[in-house]
Motif scaffolding. Structure first.
Motif, PDB file in Angstrom:
ATOM      1  N   GLY A  31     -44.581   8.910 -18.732  1.00 44.18           N
ATOM      2  CA  GLY A  31     -45.388   9.210 -19.818  1.00 44.18           C
ATOM      3  C   GLY A  31     -46.504   8.565 -19.893  1.00 44.18           C
ATOM      4  O   GLY A  31     -47.632   8.931 -20.664  1.00 44.18           O
ATOM      5  N   VAL A  32     -47.013   7.249 -19.064  1.00 45.94           N
ATOM      6  CA  VAL A  32     -47.911   6.918 -18.504  1.00 45.94           C
ATOM      7  C   VAL A  32     -49.018   7.986 -17.131  1.00 45.94           C
ATOM      8  O   VAL A  32     -48.313   8.645 -16.234  1.00 45.94           O
ATOM      9  N   LYS A  33     -50.245   7.702 -17.408  1.00 49.97           N
ATOM     10  CA  LYS A  33     -50.729   9.087 -16.729  1.00 49.97           C
ATOM     11  C   LYS A  33     -51.461   8.189 -15.591  1.00 49.97           C
ATOM     12  O   LYS A  33     -52.192   8.957 -14.945  1.00 49.97           O
ATOM     13  N   TYR A  34     -52.473   6.788 -15.978  1.00 48.74           N
ATOM     14  CA  TYR A  34     -52.865   6.905 -15.239  1.00 48.74           C
ATOM     15  C   TYR A  34     -53.016   5.381 -15.137  1.00 48.74           C
ATOM     16  O   TYR A  34     -52.916   4.559 -16.041  1.00 48.74           O
ATOM     17  N   VAL A  35     -52.402   4.739 -13.852  1.00 44.12           N
ATOM     18  CA  VAL A  35     -52.451   3.363 -13.602  1.00 44.12           C
ATOM     19  C   VAL A  35     -53.676   2.929 -12.597  1.00 44.12           C
ATOM     20  O   VAL A  35     -53.771   3.322 -11.348  1.00 44.12           O
ATOM     21  N   ASP A  36     -53.482   1.632 -12.902  1.00 41.62           N
ATOM     22  CA  ASP A  36     -54.452   0.419 -12.171  1.00 41.62           C
ATOM     23  C   ASP A  36     -54.087   0.065 -10.889  1.00 41.62           C
ATOM     24  O   ASP A  36     -52.457  -0.186 -10.773  1.00 41.62           O
ATOM     25  N   VAL A  37     -53.932  -0.239  -9.816  1.00 39.33           N
ATOM     26  CA  VAL A  37     -53.786   0.226  -7.783  1.00 39.33           C
ATOM     27  C   VAL A  37     -54.838  -1.228  -7.479  1.00 39.33           C
ATOM     28  O   VAL A  37     -57.010  -0.624  -7.756  1.00 39.33           O
ATOM     29  N   TRP A  38     -54.543  -1.748  -7.305  1.00 40.86           N
ATOM     30  CA  TRP A  38     -55.296  -2.895  -6.267  1.00 40.86           C
ATOM     31  C   TRP A  38     -55.163  -3.168  -4.842  1.00 40.86           C
ATOM     32  O   TRP A  38     -53.883  -3.113  -5.334  1.00 40.86           O
ATOM     33  N   ILE A  39     -55.841  -4.266  -3.545  1.00 38.25           N
ATOM     34  CA  ILE A  39     -54.961  -4.355  -3.210  1.00 38.25           C
ATOM     35  C   ILE A  39     -55.669  -5.672  -3.347  1.00 38.25           C
ATOM     36  O   ILE A  39     -57.312  -6.074  -3.503  1.00 38.25           O
ATOM     37  N   GLN A  40     -55.666  -7.124  -2.879  1.00 36.08           N
ATOM     38  CA  GLN A  40     -55.675  -8.558  -2.628  1.00 36.08           C
ATOM     39  C   GLN A  40     -55.901  -9.401  -1.392  1.00 36.08           C
ATOM     40  O   GLN A  40     -54.414  -8.894  -0.478  1.00 36.08           O
ATOM     41  N   ASP A  41     -56.714  -9.640  -0.750  1.00 34.35           N
ATOM     42  CA  ASP A  41     -56.737 -10.586   0.818  1.00 34.35           C
ATOM     43  C   ASP A  41     -56.009 -11.588   0.120  1.00 34.35           C
ATOM     44  O   ASP A  41     -55.212 -11.783  -0.367  1.00 34.35           O
ATOM     45  N   HIS A  42     -55.869 -12.413   1.841  1.00 38.59           N
ATOM     46  CA  HIS A  42     -54.899 -13.622   1.824  1.00 38.59           C
ATOM     47  C   HIS A  42     -55.448 -14.431   0.773  1.00 38.59           C
ATOM     48  O   HIS A  42     -54.897 -15.824   0.840  1.00 38.59           O
ATOM     49  N   ARG A  43     -56.459 -14.261   0.025  1.00 39.29           N
ATOM     50  CA  ARG A  43     -57.423 -15.781  -0.322  1.00 39.29           C
ATOM     51  C   ARG A  43     -56.573 -15.071  -1.845  1.00 39.29           C
ATOM     52  O   ARG A  43     -56.934 -16.268  -2.472  1.00 39.29           O
ATOM     53  N   GLY A  44     -56.240 -14.373  -1.665  1.00 40.48           N
ATOM     54  CA  GLY A  44     -56.394 -13.684  -3.624  1.00 40.48           C
ATOM     55  C   GLY A  44     -57.372 -13.033  -4.341  1.00 40.48           C
ATOM     56  O   GLY A  44     -57.210 -12.896  -5.866  1.00 40.48           O
ATOM     57  N   SER A  45     -58.246 -12.463  -3.604  1.00 41.00           N
ATOM     58  CA  SER A  45     -59.800 -11.755  -3.930  1.00 41.00           C
ATOM     59  C   SER A  45     -59.707 -10.485  -3.958  1.00 41.00           C
ATOM     60  O   SER A  45     -58.349  -9.901  -3.158  1.00 41.00           O
ATOM     61  N   MET A  46     -59.873  -9.285  -5.031  1.00 39.02           N
ATOM     62  CA  MET A  46     -59.530  -8.252  -4.655  1.00 39.02           C
ATOM     63  C   MET A  46     -60.708  -7.804  -3.974  1.00 39.02           C
ATOM     64  O   MET A  46     -61.937  -8.099  -3.369  1.00 39.02           O
ATOM     65  N   SER A  47     -59.847  -7.081  -2.970  1.00 42.21           N
ATOM     66  CA  SER A  47     -60.805  -6.140  -1.775  1.00 42.21           C
ATOM     67  C   SER A  47     -60.656  -4.800  -2.082  1.00 42.21           C
ATOM     68  O   SER A  47     -61.621  -4.019  -1.738  1.00 42.21           O
ATOM     69  N   LEU A  48     -59.925  -4.018  -3.017  1.00 41.64           N
ATOM     70  CA  LEU A  48     -59.680  -2.518  -3.162  1.00 41.64           C
ATOM     71  C   LEU A  48     -59.150  -2.404  -4.281  1.00 41.64           C
ATOM     72  O   LEU A  48     -58.071  -2.668  -5.455  1.00 41.64           O
ATOM     73  N   SER A  49     -60.266  -1.688  -5.502  1.00 38.66           N
ATOM     74  CA  SER A  49     -59.667  -1.197  -6.646  1.00 38.66           C
ATOM     75  C   SER A  49     -59.845   0.864  -7.094  1.00 38.66           C
ATOM     76  O   SER A  49     -60.321   1.609  -6.282  1.00 38.66           O
ATOM     77  N   GLY A  50     -58.483   0.423  -7.346  1.00 37.74           N
ATOM     78  CA  GLY A  50     -57.932   2.484  -7.622  1.00 37.74           C
ATOM     79  C   GLY A  50     -57.943   2.714  -9.405  1.00 37.74           C
ATOM     80  O   GLY A  50     -56.833   1.444  -9.507  1.00 37.74           O
ATOM     81  N   THR A  51     -57.185   3.565  -9.001  1.00 33.96           N
ATOM     82  CA  THR A  51     -57.108   4.156 -10.148  1.00 33.96           C
ATOM     83  C   THR A  51     -56.147   5.800  -9.377  1.00 33.96           C
ATOM     84  O   THR A  51     -56.427   6.864  -9.552  1.00 33.96           O
ATOM     85  N   ILE A  52     -54.793   5.840 -10.011  1.00 43.58           N
ATOM     86  CA  ILE A  52     -54.194   6.717  -9.345  1.00 43.58           C
ATOM     87  C   ILE A  52     -53.170   7.350 -10.771  1.00 43.58           C
ATOM     88  O   ILE A  52     -53.366   6.672 -12.068  1.00 43.58           O
ATOM     89  N   GLU A  53     -54.109   9.332 -11.123  1.00 44.86           N
ATOM     90  CA  GLU A  53     -53.877   9.140 -12.291  1.00 44.86           C
ATOM     91  C   GLU A  53     -52.232  10.405 -11.568  1.00 44.86           C
ATOM     92  O   GLU A  53     -51.906  11.047 -10.682  1.00 44.86           O
ATOM     93  N   LEU A  54     -51.120  10.292 -12.243  1.00 42.40           N
ATOM     94  CA  LEU A  54     -49.827  10.736 -12.677  1.00 42.40           C
ATOM     95  C   LEU A  54     -49.688  12.499 -12.845  1.00 42.40           C
ATOM     96  O   LEU A  54     -51.151  12.375 -14.380  1.00 42.40           O
ATOM     97  N   ALA A  55     -48.610  12.851 -13.218  1.00 44.32           N
ATOM     98  CA  ALA A  55     -48.197  14.191 -13.571  1.00 44.32           C
ATOM     99  C   ALA A  55     -47.400  14.517 -13.193  1.00 44.32           C
ATOM    100  O   ALA A  55     -46.232  14.103 -12.682  1.00 44.32           O
ATOM    101  N   LYS A  56     -46.607  15.184 -14.181  1.00 45.20           N
ATOM    102  CA  LYS A  56     -45.377  15.304 -14.599  1.00 45.20           C
ATOM    103  C   LYS A  56     -45.091  16.833 -13.650  1.00 45.20           C
ATOM    104  O   LYS A  56     -46.043  18.030 -14.820  1.00 45.20           O
ATOM    105  N   VAL A  57     -43.798  17.160 -12.712  1.00 46.77           N
ATOM    106  CA  VAL A  57     -43.406  18.457 -12.654  1.00 46.77           C
ATOM    107  C   VAL A  57     -42.433  19.296 -12.692  1.00 46.77           C
ATOM    108  O   VAL A  57     -41.742  17.856 -12.299  1.00 46.77           O
ATOM    109  N   GLU A  58     -41.852  19.540 -13.600  1.00 45.70           N
ATOM    110  CA  GLU A  58     -40.888  19.944 -13.919  1.00 45.70           C
ATOM    111  C   GLU A  58     -40.369  20.281 -12.756  1.00 45.70           C
ATOM    112  O   GLU A  58     -40.875  21.390 -11.813  1.00 45.70           O
TER     113      GLU A  58
END
Length: 323
Positions: free
Chosen positions: A289-316
């Motif tokens: 039921g979730v449509k949008y998911v926050d995703v990100w990548i942290q570097d070796h220090r724990g700092s945010m290095s990439l920030s993004g959003t994935i959109e999902l779709a249900k395909v029967e």
């Protein structure tokens, strides 16, 4: 050629947003053809083995290309003499005034009614969709490329995968990015619901450069990266981070959800990541039921290095079971 006035008469080149925009957009479109060999997908599987918790499979002709795998196809096949001094493609560059570049973000859309499939004659059409000169620093220029990919037999839909990719170009005066490397960007306020840590090696970066026919020296030539561009070390490819994140999400995070597919992914590369340093792939909660998911990548220090959003779709009743 960039538009200039009075060259040789002591008058500075005329540099302005409208001139760069008009000149760059006039260069396209570019057509890249490919047969999307299943063997190359298997090479990518082998390259990622040990970095992601997913095994290898035998890739077949007609199989849907996994999310993110389109990046190893449709790459320019230009001779070395045509490349810029940093080894990168020059045909979409704003000119020699901007000798350095970095991948700063983009988006990928997947047409779930017309999948991009392996082993078939395929084509990608590229155009320059936007050119922006920085208001705060005229020595920085962002160029956005619009790529539409499909198998040639697809005649109903304009594209199967559409990608926007943005690169920022620097003049020599704006090329000092030392302050960027020291920044710490606080990650999401809550801990990730899913995460996976890996450490990209020089071999992984070399293999990905080879698979994507990417000769940008910052990804494999440490002497060039550190001495010419004043980087701490060779840089992890922006497209590689996209491939890792999409591959991990589609197999490890979403694998338990029935008939849930990635419809789109938009992202920003906030900080560069460097070889032999841990990076952590992160995802917000994923459930039916979730449509949008926050995703990100942290570097070796724990700092945010990439920030993004994935959109999902249900395909029967989706018939494709490839991973």
């Amino acid at each position: 050629m960039l538009l200039r006035r009075g060259i040789g008469l002591g008058v500075r080149p005329l540099i302005g947003r409208r001139f760069y925009s008009a000149d760059l957009k006039a260069k396209g479109p570019w057509i890249q053809t490919d047969f999307m060999s299943p063997t190359h997908a298997e090479y990518l599987d082998a390259s990622l083995e040990g970095y992601l918790p997913v095994g290898r499979v035998s890739r077949l002709i007609g199989e849907e290309a996994p999310p993110g795998y389109h990046l190893i196809y449709f790459n320019p096949k230009n001779g070395e003499h045509t490349l810029s001094g940093d080894g990168y493609e020059s045909h979409q560059s704003p000119g020699t005034e901007y000798p350095n570049r970095m991948w700063v973000g983009g988006s990928v859309e997947f047409n779930l009614e017309s999948e991009l499939r392996l082993g078939l004659p395929s084509t990608a059409t590229e155009t320059v969709s936007d050119v922006k000169q920085s208001q705060s620093d005229p020595g920085k220029l962002t160029v956005t490329i619009d790529r539409k990919m499909k198998n040639k037999e697809e005649t109903t839909h304009e594209w199967s995968v559409r990608e926007l990719r943005s690169l920022i170009y620097f003049t020599k005066q704006s090329g000092d990015r030392t302050n960027v490397f020291d920044r710490f960007l606080k990650p999401r306020s809550s801990d990730p619901a899913h995460s996976h840590t890996l450490c990209p090696s020089t071999l992984l970066l070399f293999r990905y450069s080879a698979l994507t026919f990417n000769s940008h020296k910052i990804h494999f030539d440490r002497e060039y990266a550190t001495q010419t561009e004043n980087l701490p070390d060779v840089v992890v490819h922006g497209p590689l981070m996209v491939t890792l994140l999409l591959r991990w999400m589609s197999t490890s995070v979403l694998g338990h959800l029935e008939n849930v597919r990635i419809k789109s992914f938009s992202y920003k590369n906030l900080l560069p990541m460097f070889v032999n340093n841990n990076l952590t792939l992160c995802s917000g909660p994923v459930e039916n039921g979730v449509k949008y998911v926050d995703v990100w990548i942290q570097d070796h220090r724990g700092s945010m290095s990439l920030s993004g959003t994935i959109e999902l779709a249900k395909v029967e009743d989706h018939p494709d079971t490839s991973i």
